[in-house]
Design an enzyme around this catalytic site. Structure first.
Site, short mmCIF file in Angstrom:
data_model
loop_
_atom_site.label_atom_id
_atom_site.label_comp_id
_atom_site.label_asym_id
_atom_site.label_seq_id
_atom_site.Cartn_x
_atom_site.Cartn_y
_atom_site.Cartn_z
N SER A 152 0.85 -1.45 0.22
CA SER A 152 0.26 -0.27 -0.06
C SER A 152 0.58 0.91 0.09
O SER A 152 0.79 2.77 -0.32
CB SER A 152 -0.37 0.14 1.17
OG SER A 152 -0.34 -0.59 2.26
N ASP A 164 -2.74 8.73 7.92
CA ASP A 164 -4.14 8.18 7.80
C ASP A 164 -3.81 7.46 9.83
O ASP A 164 -4.37 6.56 9.62
CB ASP A 164 -5.00 7.34 6.65
CG ASP A 164 -3.65 6.33 6.47
OD1 ASP A 164 -2.71 5.87 6.70
OD2 ASP A 164 -4.04 6.22 5.54
N HIS A 199 -0.58 5.03 6.95
CA HIS A 199 0.50 5.89 5.57
C HIS A 199 1.30 6.82 5.95
O HIS A 199 1.12 7.91 6.47
CB HIS A 199 0.25 5.37 4.32
CG HIS A 199 -0.60 3.65 4.13
ND1 HIS A 199 -1.98 4.13 4.32
CD2 HIS A 199 -0.36 3.13 3.67
CE1 HIS A 199 -2.19 2.75 4.09
NE2 HIS A 199 -1.95 1.87 3.79
#
Length: 373
Positions: free
Chosen positions: A36, A340, A343
């Protein structure tokens, strides 16, 4: 005798060495693999799952102005690198109606270095929700070759002029036992397997023709709000007095990175004609924590820009994560290094990309004047 032509020729030659952007034009393409931290939309390519908060605003609020599948408020490291090298942003490899002659991004959210069978054999199969492991991404890469090359030799010629970024991998592998609340000794036992998997992937790409590869390490996860929130009841002695980070999680990341760097050294010795670069995520994030003012960040505990109040000061709540109802983004994400809780912000990724390109967050920097190991 008129020396002007000679002078101009020398000036031109010297500029090729002094201007790294000129030398960067040797890259014909970038091929990126990862999770991610590098996903540019593969998880959303065939439709947006209802559970996927990262496909909703405020993700993508900066630069793009809309969600792209990137787990950030804007660009990620590979975007900054592509732009600096004069290449287009890498399309996700699963994108429809895209062309991949200038590169592709195979990264997908949730990716692991190990295949699902590895976790199933340890009773952790339910903790892995994505089938896009590193070696699955390499299969996607193999499947793409006929669309970008006319022959195996044509592929080798292209790959010799391309930059490959292999990772980061490992974070989700360690998350499987961590979030199953296994003992930390058991988590550490995974490190040799993860590093060996990354090494095998690098060797596979070298066999395909790659001669320049970036292999990033993992992040100091003990500084991230998701871990600080879930493991908020750890003894005070487990938190760093300056950083407030969880020491045992950062020790895990340090152990992985140390073993990975030793593996890279072995690969350099085995393939002396190949340039293998270690990409450092750990050091810059620690610097963001300890010296935030140098990067334009607020001096504060590890705090998510986008989230909702939860346990502690971290602005992270598992029931109201960024993109979920009840979560909001801070007014200016450039003042935060964490986006967040899991990340990074575009601002952080920009600093890291610059450090990989020119130093000091890469060994050697991508655009170092010498290609020597």
């Amino acid at each position: 005798m008129n020396n002007l032509p000679i002078f101009l020729s020398l000036l031109l030659i010297s500029s090729l060495y002094l201007n790294p952007i000129v030398s960067a034009q040797r890259y014909a393409a970038i091929f990126n693999f990862g999770d991610s931290l590098a996903d540019a939309g593969n998880l959303c390519a065939d439709g947006i799952p209802a559970y996927l908060a990262t496909a909703r605003l405020p993700y993508g609020m900066n630069f793009f102005g809309f969600p792209t599948g990137r787990c950030s408020d804007g660009r990620i490291v590979t975007d900054f690198i592509a732009q600096e090298l004069g290449l287009p942003l890498l399309p996700p490899s699963k994108a429809h109606n895209a062309t991949f002659h200038r590169g592709a991004n195979f990264a997908i959210t949730g990716a692991t270095a190990m295949d699902i069978s590895f976790f199933e054999g340890r009773g952790l199969g339910k903790n892995i929700w994505n089938a896009g492991s590193l070696h699955t991404q390499l299969k996607w890469f193999d499947e793409m070759k006929p669309s970008i090359c006319s022959s195996p030799q044509d592929c080798r010629d292209l790959f010799r002029r391309s930059l490959f970024i292999v990772g980061e991998f490992g974070g989700n592998d360690y998350n499987a036992p961590i979030f199953a609340f296994r003992k930390m000794d058991e988590v550490h036992e995974l490190i040799p397997f993860v590093v060996d998997s990354i090494s095998k992937a690098v060797e596979k790409l070298i066999a395909d023709g790659a001669v320049e590869l970036v292999v990033p390490g993992v992040l100091p996860i003990g500084c991230f709000p998701v871990y600080l929130t879930i493991f908020n009841n750890e003894p005070v002695k487990n938190f760093g007095p300056q950083s407030g980070c969880l020491r045992n999680f950062n020790t895990l990341a340090w152990a992985h990175n140390s073993m990975l760097q030793r593996a890279i050294l072995r690969l350099r010795n085995k393939y002396p004609g190949v340039r293998i670069i270690y990409g450092d995520f750990y050091t810059p994030i620690v610097q963001f924590m300890l010296h935030p003012e140098k990067f334009g960040f607020y001096k504060q505990p590890p705090r998510a820009c986008c989230g909702a109040a939860g346990m502690g000061l971290y602005n992270f709540n598992l029931t109201a994560k960024c993109g979920d109802p009840g979560a909001t983004a801070c007014a200016d994400p450039t003042t935060h290094w964490n986006w967040d809780g899991i990340h990074l912000t575009e601002a952080s990724y920009g600093h890291i990309a610059k450090g990989w390109l020119y130093g000091p967050y890469a060994d050697p920097p991508i655009l170092s004047r010498s290609s020597a190991q």
